[in-house]
Design a protein around this motif. Structure first.
Motif, PDB file in Angstrom:
ATOM      1  N   SER A  84       0.835  -1.203   0.000  1.00  0.00           N
ATOM      2  CA  SER A  84       0.000   0.000   0.000  1.00  0.00           C
ATOM      3  C   SER A  84       0.871   1.254   0.000  1.00  0.00           C
ATOM      4  N   ARG A  85       0.240   2.369  -0.276  1.00  0.00           N
ATOM      5  CA  ARG A  85       0.951   3.650  -0.311  1.00  0.00           C
ATOM      6  C   ARG A  85       1.567   3.957   1.060  1.00  0.00           C
ATOM      7  N   GLU A  86       0.796   3.705   2.121  1.00  0.00           N
ATOM      8  CA  GLU A  86       1.296   3.970   3.469  1.00  0.00           C
ATOM      9  C   GLU A  86       2.489   3.072   3.803  1.00  0.00           C
ATOM     10  N   GLU A  87       2.449   1.828   3.370  1.00  0.00           N
ATOM     11  CA  GLU A  87       3.572   0.914   3.596  1.00  0.00           C
ATOM     12  C   GLU A  87       4.812   1.370   2.840  1.00  0.00           C
ATOM     13  N   LYS A  88       4.613   1.899   1.617  1.00  0.00           N
ATOM     14  CA  LYS A  88       5.737   2.418   0.839  1.00  0.00           C
ATOM     15  C   LYS A  88       6.386   3.607   1.554  1.00  0.00           C
ATOM     16  N   ILE A  89       5.546   4.493   2.091  1.00  0.00           N
ATOM     17  CA  ILE A  89       6.067   5.655   2.802  1.00  0.00           C
ATOM     18  C   ILE A  89       6.876   5.207   4.006  1.00  0.00           C
ATOM     19  N   ILE A  90       6.338   4.262   4.772  1.00  0.00           N
ATOM     20  CA  ILE A  90       7.043   3.750   5.953  1.00  0.00           C
ATOM     21  C   ILE A  90       8.358   3.102   5.546  1.00  0.00           C
ATOM     22  N   ASP A  91       8.360   2.357   4.435  1.00  0.00           N
ATOM     23  CA  ASP A  91       9.572   1.705   3.948  1.00  0.00           C
ATOM     24  C   ASP A  91      10.639   2.730   3.577  1.00  0.00           C
ATOM     25  N   VAL A  92      10.248   3.767   2.863  1.00  0.00           N
ATOM     26  CA  VAL A  92      11.208   4.808   2.463  1.00  0.00           C
ATOM     27  C   VAL A  92      11.723   5.553   3.694  1.00  0.00           C
ATOM     28  N   ILE A  93      10.843   5.872   4.624  1.00  0.00           N
ATOM     29  CA  ILE A  93      11.258   6.555   5.854  1.00  0.00           C
ATOM     30  C   ILE A  93      12.273   5.701   6.614  1.00  0.00           C
ATOM     31  N   THR A  94      12.012   4.410   6.698  1.00  0.00           N
ATOM     32  CA  THR A  94      12.937   3.501   7.370  1.00  0.00           C
ATOM     33  C   THR A  94      14.302   3.515   6.697  1.00  0.00           C
ATOM     34  N   GLN A  95      14.321   3.473   5.361  1.00  0.00           N
ATOM     35  CA  GLN A  95      15.588   3.500   4.632  1.00  0.00           C
ATOM     36  C   GLN A  95      16.318   4.821   4.837  1.00  0.00           C
ATOM     37  N   LEU A  96      15.580   5.927   4.852  1.00  0.00           N
ATOM     38  CA  LEU A  96      16.204   7.227   5.087  1.00  0.00           C
ATOM     39  C   LEU A  96      16.846   7.271   6.478  1.00  0.00           C
ATOM     40  N   LYS A  97      16.110   6.798   7.480  1.00  0.00           N
ATOM     41  CA  LYS A  97      16.640   6.785   8.846  1.00  0.00           C
ATOM     42  C   LYS A  97      17.883   5.905   8.950  1.00  0.00           C
ATOM     43  N   GLU A  98      17.850   4.745   8.292  1.00  0.00           N
ATOM     44  CA  GLU A  98      18.993   3.831   8.322  1.00  0.00           C
ATOM     45  C   GLU A  98      20.235   4.464   7.707  1.00  0.00           C
ATOM     46  N   ASN A  99      20.024   5.391   6.773  1.00  0.00           N
ATOM     47  CA  ASN A  99      21.143   6.076   6.130  1.00  0.00           C
ATOM     48  C   ASN A  99      21.490   7.396   6.825  1.00  0.00           C
ATOM     49  N   LEU A 129       5.884  15.007   3.769  1.00  0.00           N
ATOM     50  CA  LEU A 129       4.910  15.551   2.827  1.00  0.00           C
ATOM     51  C   LEU A 129       5.354  15.291   1.389  1.00  0.00           C
ATOM     52  N   LEU A 130       6.621  15.523   1.097  1.00  0.00           N
ATOM     53  CA  LEU A 130       7.127  15.286  -0.256  1.00  0.00           C
ATOM     54  C   LEU A 130       7.011  13.820  -0.643  1.00  0.00           C
ATOM     55  N   LEU A 131       7.281  12.915   0.280  1.00  0.00           N
ATOM     56  CA  LEU A 131       7.124  11.488  -0.013  1.00  0.00           C
ATOM     57  C   LEU A 131       5.677  11.169  -0.364  1.00  0.00           C
ATOM     58  N   GLU A 132       4.749  11.710   0.406  1.00  0.00           N
ATOM     59  CA  GLU A 132       3.334  11.475   0.136  1.00  0.00           C
ATOM     60  C   GLU A 132       2.946  12.000  -1.242  1.00  0.00           C
ATOM     61  N   ILE A 133       3.427  13.186  -1.575  1.00  0.00           N
ATOM     62  CA  ILE A 133       3.103  13.795  -2.867  1.00  0.00           C
ATOM     63  C   ILE A 133       3.709  12.996  -4.010  1.00  0.00           C
ATOM     64  N   ILE A 134       4.958  12.594  -3.872  1.00  0.00           N
ATOM     65  CA  ILE A 134       5.637  11.837  -4.929  1.00  0.00           C
ATOM     66  C   ILE A 134       4.942  10.506  -5.168  1.00  0.00           C
ATOM     67  N   LEU A 135       4.445   9.882  -4.109  1.00  0.00           N
ATOM     68  CA  LEU A 135       3.790   8.575  -4.256  1.00  0.00           C
ATOM     69  C   LEU A 135       2.348   8.661  -4.739  1.00  0.00           C
ATOM     70  N   GLU A 136       1.730   9.837  -4.657  1.00  0.00           N
ATOM     71  CA  GLU A 136       0.327   9.924  -5.057  1.00  0.00           C
ATOM     72  C   GLU A 136       0.139  10.113  -6.558  1.00  0.00           C
ATOM     73  N   ASN A 137       1.141  10.605  -7.256  1.00  0.00           N
ATOM     74  CA  ASN A 137       1.035  10.868  -8.699  1.00  0.00           C
ATOM     75  C   ASN A 137       2.376  10.676  -9.374  1.00  0.00           C
ATOM     76  N   GLU A 138       2.330  10.658 -10.703  1.00  0.00           N
ATOM     77  CA  GLU A 138       3.562  10.700 -11.484  1.00  0.00           C
ATOM     78  C   GLU A 138       3.820  12.151 -11.851  1.00  0.00           C
ATOM     79  N   TYR A 139       5.039  12.580 -11.678  1.00  0.00           N
ATOM     80  CA  TYR A 139       5.401  13.957 -11.992  1.00  0.00           C
ATOM     81  C   TYR A 139       6.517  13.960 -13.017  1.00  0.00           C
ATOM     82  N   SER A 140       6.497  14.962 -13.885  1.00  0.00           N
ATOM     83  CA  SER A 140       7.521  15.028 -14.923  1.00  0.00           C
ATOM     84  C   SER A 140       8.648  15.992 -14.566  1.00  0.00           C
TER      85      SER A 140
END
Length: 80
Positions: free
Chosen positions: A2-17, A27-38
């Protein structure tokens, strides 16, 4: 995943780094995952609607960080 799981996964990776998770980054993660941007400008305008304090540099840095971590992939598309 799910979108929420993806956000949590990315946050976890960011924290690990060793990266901080700020409200603007989340907020940016949520926005990036909600649509495709060019472009980063499209992401910026979407974020600016939700947070007037969002800066263009914040968007560029976050996109670059996600790309460096191979979590997103930027493509240059030219069409005639």
């Amino acid at each position: 995943m799910s979108r929420e799981e993806k956000i949590i996964d990315v946050i976890t990776q960011l924290k690990e780094n060793g990266h901080r998770i700020t409200a603007q980054r989340k907020l940016l993660l949520e926005i990036i995952l909600e649509n495709e941007y060019s472009s980063c400008k499209e992401i910026y305008f979407a974020a600016k609607e939700k947070d007037q304090k969002m800066g263009m540099a914040t968007v560029y840095r976050m996109v670059q960080l996600l790309e460096d971590m191979e979590l997103i992939h930027k493509e240059m598309v030219v069409r005639l």
